[in-house]
Design an enzyme around this catalytic site. Structure first.
Site, PDB file in Angstrom:
ATOM      1  N   ASP A  11       0.894  -1.023   0.132  1.00 10.83           N
ATOM      2  CA  ASP A  11      -0.058   0.043  -0.103  1.00 10.83           C
ATOM      3  C   ASP A  11       0.681   1.171   0.127  1.00 10.83           C
ATOM      4  OD1 ASP A  11      -2.416   1.364  -0.108  1.00 10.83           O
ATOM      5  OD2 ASP A  11      -2.734   1.124   2.106  1.00 10.83           O
ATOM      6  N   GLY A  12       0.365   2.290  -0.588  1.00  9.87           N
ATOM      7  CA  GLY A  12       1.079   3.518  -0.396  1.00  9.87           C
ATOM      8  C   GLY A  12       1.672   4.073  -1.892  1.00  9.87           C
ATOM      9  N   GLY A  36      -0.088   5.499  -4.259  1.00  4.96           N
ATOM     10  CA  GLY A  36      -0.636   6.822  -4.607  1.00  4.96           C
ATOM     11  C   GLY A  36       0.049   7.969  -3.893  1.00  4.96           C
ATOM     12  N   ARG A  37       0.129   7.618  -2.640  1.00  5.68           N
ATOM     13  CA  ARG A  37       0.550   8.885  -1.635  1.00  5.68           C
ATOM     14  C   ARG A  37       2.107   9.033  -2.017  1.00  5.68           C
ATOM     15  NH1 ARG A  37      -1.251   6.002   3.647  1.00  5.68           N
ATOM     16  NH2 ARG A  37      -1.850   4.401   1.974  1.00  5.68           N
ATOM     17  N   TRP A  38       2.790   7.905  -2.432  1.00  5.49           N
ATOM     18  CA  TRP A  38       4.303   8.096  -2.854  1.00  5.49           C
ATOM     19  C   TRP A  38       4.361   9.067  -3.939  1.00  5.49           C
ATOM     20  CZ3 TRP A  38       6.952   7.491  -7.391  1.00  5.49           C
ATOM     21  CH2 TRP A  38       8.396   7.182  -7.217  1.00  5.49           C
ATOM     22  N   ARG A  88      -0.640   9.562  -9.646  1.00  2.00           N
ATOM     23  CA  ARG A  88      -0.655   8.275  -9.067  1.00  2.00           C
ATOM     24  C   ARG A  88      -0.160   7.103  -9.753  1.00  2.00           C
ATOM     25  NH1 ARG A  88      -3.952   7.662  -4.564  1.00  2.00           N
ATOM     26  NH2 ARG A  88      -4.213   5.253  -5.178  1.00  2.00           N
ATOM     27  N   HIS A 142       2.506   3.463  -9.236  1.00  4.12           N
ATOM     28  CA  HIS A 142       2.181   2.139  -9.408  1.00  4.12           C
ATOM     29  C   HIS A 142       3.228   1.461 -10.172  1.00  4.12           C
ATOM     30  CE1 HIS A 142      -1.706   2.380  -7.307  1.00  4.12           C
ATOM     31  NE2 HIS A 142      -2.236   3.081  -8.604  1.00  4.12           N
ATOM     32  N   TRP A 176     -11.976  -1.906  -8.238  1.00  6.12           N
ATOM     33  CA  TRP A 176     -12.573  -1.284  -9.509  1.00  6.12           C
ATOM     34  C   TRP A 176     -13.160  -0.068  -9.486  1.00  6.12           C
ATOM     35  CZ3 TRP A 176     -11.291  -4.355 -13.589  1.00  6.12           C
ATOM     36  CH2 TRP A 176     -10.823  -5.434 -13.370  1.00  6.12           C
ATOM     37  N   LEU A 211      10.889 -20.021  -4.778  1.00  6.53           N
ATOM     38  CA  LEU A 211       9.772 -19.351  -4.084  1.00  6.53           C
ATOM     39  C   LEU A 211       8.506 -19.456  -4.895  1.00  6.53           C
ATOM     40  CD1 LEU A 211       9.182 -16.833  -2.110  1.00  6.53           C
ATOM     41  CD2 LEU A 211       9.747 -15.526  -4.043  1.00  6.53           C
ATOM     42  N   ARG A 267       2.036  -4.713   6.229  1.00  7.60           N
ATOM     43  CA  ARG A 267       1.259  -3.743   5.180  1.00  7.60           C
ATOM     44  C   ARG A 267       1.854  -2.550   5.263  1.00  7.60           C
ATOM     45  NH1 ARG A 267      -5.148  -2.111   4.513  1.00  7.60           N
ATOM     46  NH2 ARG A 267      -4.557  -0.513   2.910  1.00  7.60           N
ATOM     47  N   GLU A 306       1.350 -13.256  12.302  1.00  7.35           N
ATOM     48  CA  GLU A 306       1.834 -11.999  12.996  1.00  7.35           C
ATOM     49  C   GLU A 306       1.639 -10.767  11.942  1.00  7.35           C
ATOM     50  OE1 GLU A 306       3.257 -11.793  15.980  1.00  7.35           O
ATOM     51  OE2 GLU A 306       2.511 -14.025  16.334  1.00  7.35           O
TER      52      GLU A 306
HETATM   53  C1  IPE Z   1      -5.573  -2.485  -0.372  1.00  4.43           C
HETATM   54  O1  IPE Z   1      -5.090  -1.313  -0.499  1.00  4.43           O
HETATM   55  C2  IPE Z   1      -5.441  -3.394  -1.550  1.00  4.43           C
HETATM   56  C3  IPE Z   1      -4.120  -3.331  -2.371  1.00  4.43           C
HETATM   57  C4  IPE Z   1      -2.786  -3.034  -1.764  1.00  4.43           C
HETATM   58  C5  IPE Z   1      -3.927  -3.973  -3.374  1.00  4.43           C
HETATM   59  P1  IPE Z   1      -6.120  -0.006  -0.480  1.00  4.43           P
HETATM   60  O2  IPE Z   1      -5.465   0.907  -0.713  1.00  4.43           O
HETATM   61  O3  IPE Z   1      -7.254  -0.643  -1.647  1.00  4.43           O
HETATM   62  O4  IPE Z   1      -7.185  -0.263   0.889  1.00  4.43           O
HETATM   63  P2  IPE Z   1      -7.683   0.663   1.416  1.00  4.43           P
HETATM   64  O5  IPE Z   1      -8.812   1.372   0.556  1.00  4.43           O
HETATM   65  O6  IPE Z   1      -6.839   1.879   1.977  1.00  4.43           O
HETATM   66  O7  IPE Z   1      -8.526   0.177   2.657  1.00  4.43           O
HETATM   67  C1  IPE Z   2      -1.580   0.380  -3.527  1.00  4.70           C
HETATM   68  O1  IPE Z   2      -1.222   1.565  -3.412  1.00  4.70           O
HETATM   69  C2  IPE Z   2      -1.788  -0.252  -4.663  1.00  4.70           C
HETATM   70  C3  IPE Z   2      -3.176  -0.674  -5.061  1.00  4.70           C
HETATM   71  C4  IPE Z   2      -4.084  -0.684  -4.209  1.00  4.70           C
HETATM   72  C5  IPE Z   2      -3.405  -1.189  -6.358  1.00  4.70           C
HETATM   73  P1  IPE Z   2      -2.603   2.629  -3.346  1.00  4.70           P
HETATM   74  O2  IPE Z   2      -2.977   3.099  -4.855  1.00  4.70           O
HETATM   75  O3  IPE Z   2      -3.784   2.184  -2.376  1.00  4.70           O
HETATM   76  O4  IPE Z   2      -1.971   4.097  -2.875  1.00  4.70           O
HETATM   77  P2  IPE Z   2      -2.532   4.841  -1.883  1.00  4.70           P
HETATM   78  O5  IPE Z   2      -2.896   3.992  -0.641  1.00  4.70           O
HETATM   79  O6  IPE Z   2      -3.687   5.474  -2.447  1.00  4.70           O
HETATM   80  O7  IPE Z   2      -1.263   5.550  -1.504  1.00  4.70           O
HETATM   81 MG    MG Z   3      -4.206   2.246  -0.547  1.00  4.80          MG
END
Ligand code: IPE
Ligand code: IPE
Ligand code: MG
Length: 254
Positions: free
Chosen positions: A34-35, A37-39, A47, A51, A83, A145, A202, A221
């Protein structure tokens, strides 16, 4: 002023400069990447750049996991809820396997990595599915792996799917619900051939499960890492494993 006691940094292992114990590496590591988009936002980039960069992290972490002797690495790449994001972002993510596997596949083959997936793959665009199928086919005899991508995956949808299949089986046999056991439910999940995750990581500082492997992480864990996924690296992974090794798993016993 209060004197600060136990000034141990959050998520640091007790002996932070201790060596990793290669005999106690988690067998199955699952990651909510996760993150992205914020990166990108932090860098004033669109965004999708996040990715793209996240894909580079997947390459590095897969190699490191393989070198460490981790047997299963499950990566949450796209959820059944993702989606609902803007169309251009969804399209970009769906194209990533196509572009990314061109360069990544030879590396995976070289490292004896076997690509597998969980999720509702039939709903993916044709080109995405073809790229994934090719990666699975070309790595199917690899014995190292297991790299499991969770794509169009959601834990609730997975359980619904499993319950429906069990219902169909039992009703066709005329069997009663007494047949239903935890083991049976496990066998009908998409993860049936994998052990449960030992460690769930996470990134990005969020502390929630977001519908990932909700049945399977009952005794995993959890480690919530502050880095955005594109910034997560080998050192962070090793640190997570050290934290994991400092914990005592009890599985409800003593
Ligand atoms: C979870 O992240 C899904 C993936 C990392 C693929 P999200 O960014 O979709 O989760 P929420 O919306 O912050 O809970
Ligand atoms: C996780 O990063 C990738 C996917 C959910 C596909 P995000 O796209 O959720 O990034 P943030 O959480 O918005 O920063
Ligand atoms: Mg996210």
């Amino acid at each position: 002023m209060f004197k600060k006691l136990n000034k141990k940094k959050k998520n640091q292992p007790i002996e932070s400069n201790s060596e990793i114990d290669l005999h106690n590496v988690p067998n199955h590591v699952a990651i909510i990447m996760d993150g992205n988009g914020r990166w990108a936002k932090q860098r004033k980039l669109p965004r999708i750049k996040g990715h793209y960069q996240g894909m580079q992290t997947i390459k590095k972490i897969t190699k490191e996991a393989s070198d460490l002797g981790i047997k299963y690495l499950t990566l949450y790449a796209f959820s059944t809820e993702n989606w609902t994001r803007p169309k251009n972002e969804v399209n970009y993510i769906m194209n990533l396997p196509v572009n990314f596997l061109k360069t990544f596949l030879p590396e995976l083959i070289e490292n004896n990595v076997k690509v597998e997936t969980i999720g509702f793959l039939k709903e993916l665009p044709k080109a995405t599915l073809e790229a994934i199928d090719k990666a699975k086919e070309k790595t199917k005899t690899n014995t190292g792996l297991k790299l499991i991508f969770a794509i169009n995956y959601g834990g609730r949808a997975e359980i619904v799917h499993s319950v429906k299949s069990i219902y169909e089986k039992l009703s066709s046999e005329g069997s009663s619900s007494d047949q239903i056991t935890e083991q049976m439910i496990n066998e009908y999940l998409m993860t049936h051939s994998y052990p449960d995750p030992d460690l769930l990581i996470r990134t990005s500082g969020e502390q929630r499960i977001s519908n990932f492997l909700i049945w399977q992480v009952s005794y995993s864990e959890f480690i919530f890492n502050e880095k955005f996924w594109p910034d997560f690296d080998k050192e962070e992974l090793i640190n997570c494993i050290k934290i994991y090794q400092s914990r005592q798993r009890r599985f409800g016993g003593l």
